[in-house]
Design a protein around this motif. Structure first.
Motif, PDB file in Angstrom:
ATOM      1  N   LEU A 153       0.920  -1.106   0.060  1.00  0.00           N
ATOM      2  CA  LEU A 153       0.067   0.035   0.092  1.00  0.00           C
ATOM      3  C   LEU A 153       0.948   1.405   0.110  1.00  0.00           C
ATOM      4  O   LEU A 153       0.617   2.296  -0.693  1.00  0.00           O
ATOM      5  CB  LEU A 153      -0.773   0.016   1.124  1.00  0.00           C
ATOM      6  N   SER A 207      -7.723  -0.402   5.054  1.00  0.00           N
ATOM      7  CA  SER A 207      -8.718   0.386   4.813  1.00  0.00           C
ATOM      8  C   SER A 207      -8.184   1.583   3.843  1.00  0.00           C
ATOM      9  O   SER A 207      -8.919   2.216   3.147  1.00  0.00           O
ATOM     10  CB  SER A 207      -9.701   0.854   5.701  1.00  0.00           C
ATOM     11  N   GLY A 208      -6.898   2.017   4.025  1.00  0.00           N
ATOM     12  CA  GLY A 208      -5.969   3.105   3.312  1.00  0.00           C
ATOM     13  C   GLY A 208      -5.896   4.287   4.033  1.00  0.00           C
ATOM     14  O   GLY A 208      -5.534   5.236   3.418  1.00  0.00           O
ATOM     15  N   GLY A 250      -8.744   6.657   4.440  1.00  0.00           N
ATOM     16  CA  GLY A 250      -9.234   5.350   4.144  1.00  0.00           C
ATOM     17  C   GLY A 250     -11.013   5.491   5.115  1.00  0.00           C
ATOM     18  O   GLY A 250     -11.128   6.683   5.385  1.00  0.00           O
ATOM     19  N   LEU A 256       1.244   4.375  -3.102  1.00  0.00           N
ATOM     20  CA  LEU A 256       0.973   5.692  -2.930  1.00  0.00           C
ATOM     21  C   LEU A 256       2.143   6.465  -3.073  1.00  0.00           C
ATOM     22  O   LEU A 256       2.022   7.860  -2.766  1.00  0.00           O
ATOM     23  CB  LEU A 256       0.395   5.718  -1.259  1.00  0.00           C
TER      24      LEU A 256
END
Length: 354
Positions: A20, A103-104, A121, A24
């Motif tokens: 993740l 979830s971000g 997120g 990003l």
């Protein structure tokens, strides 16, 4: 802050967190597992090949109180989890510990090579477990949180329960939950001696909103919302408190107010007294039958008009539509700058305003 005996689930969590972060990172940057593997650390590589190693710590189920127990990092560190609550993330960032949840929600900041990543997120747990403690939802929990934010400690559970007209045992359980979130402080079962009012107000916004928690109705004031509010100020038959952008505009300014929002127990009576017409869509007045009668406590008056408490106005704006959230942030800044003038010295006193 690392462990040399990660479980398979921990290794998977670290790998997902690394992926993740890499997704990003800006173009030309690389975030990948350090080779040879070193306790799940990842290595950040800049476009000019400068590198930095970052520890990734799996801490699923991390609660705000657990953050205090984490040792101070000696090198760049991020916590990895399936989901982290807003309060947990806030406390991690305050300790200069990064975080990544699946979830971000992401926060990473390192100085060499210079890299900052922040993403938002899920604000609520996508896969909540069964509740282990009292629920902070509902009018009484809401009333307790607003009272804590608006009244300077110390005070005990019995005093709080009497102030919000709730069972002392129920209030004690809520106080315990808020203490676990590090929103309030107390020694043992003694009086509450510290309240972190800003995150407490933001916590309220997760279970309350201006239009959904109150019974609202849209109206049209033919002479405009400003004249409507002047008319309201001349009425003695209906108790009211102005909130939203017109209330915020009395203390701070972001954008010209357009819609008047008024808490009132009997909207139809107020409408008849001020010649409002029902609005099928839109309108320039909203009446709100309040979620809880506490909206009429700690009000303040200016130019003959009665306004909801500054904290109430801030929460209403933060959870309202359109431009209101920006006005809510301006209100929070006003609260921060002017604390504690808007807070009462005791549960039985009214605050003053600068």
């Amino acid at each position: 802050m690392t462990s040399g005996n990660d479980s398979y689930a921990d290794k998977q969590l670290k790998a997902q967190a690394s992926a993740l972060l890499n997704s990003l990172a800006p173009a030309g940057w690389l975030v990948a597992a350090e080779q040879p593997a070193r306790n799940g650390a990842v290595r950040v590589t800049s476009p000019d090949s400068e590198t930095r190693s970052i520890d990734v710590i799996p801490c699923d189920g991390l609660r705000p109180r657990d953050v205090v127990g984490l040792p101070d990092p000696t090198r760049p560190t991020v916590v990895a989890a399936t989901w982290l609550s807003p309060r947990t993330r806030e406390l991690l960032a305050a300790r200069q510990i990064g975080y990544v949840d699946l979830s971000g929600n992401v926060y990473l900041s390192i100085d060499r090579p210079g890299l900052a990543i922040r993403a938002q997120g899920a604000q609520r747990n996508p896969s909540p477990e069964a509740a282990q403690g009292p629920n902070l939802r509902g009018p009484r929990a809401w009333a307790l949180q607003r009272t804590l934010a608006e009244v300077l400690p110390p005070y005990g559970v019995t005093e709080l329960a009497a102030a919000i007209k709730a069972d002392a045992g129920y209030v004690s359980r809520l106080v315990g939950a808020l203490s676990d979130e590090l929103l309030i402080g107390r020694v043992g079962r003694g009086p509450i001696d510290k309240v972190d009012w800003e995150p407490l107000l933001r916590q309220m916004t997760s279970t309350y909103s201006l239009l959904n928690s109150n019974a609202t109705t849209g109206w049209i004031a033919s002479a405009g919302p400003e004249q409507f509010l002047k008319d309201v100020a001349t009425q003695s038959e209906a108790s009211f408190a102005i909130t939203g952008s017109f209330a915020a505009a009395e203390l701070t300014s972001v954008a010209p107010p357009e819609i008047a929002v008024v808490f009132v127990e009997d909207p139809e009576l107020l409408a008849s007294l001020t010649n409002l017409r029902p609005a099928r869509n839109g309108g320039n007045v909203v009446t709100a039958r309040p979620y809880d009668d506490l909206v009429f406590d700690r009000t303040w008056t200016r130019n003959g008009m009665t306004f909801a408490s500054p904290a109430q106005v801030a929460v209403d704006c933060l959870t309202g539509p359109g431009r209101l959230p920006a006005q809510g942030e301006a209100m929070v800044e006003w609260l921060r700058t002017n604390a504690p003038t808007w807070q009462a010295d005791s549960l039985t006193e009214q605050p003053g305003l600068p």
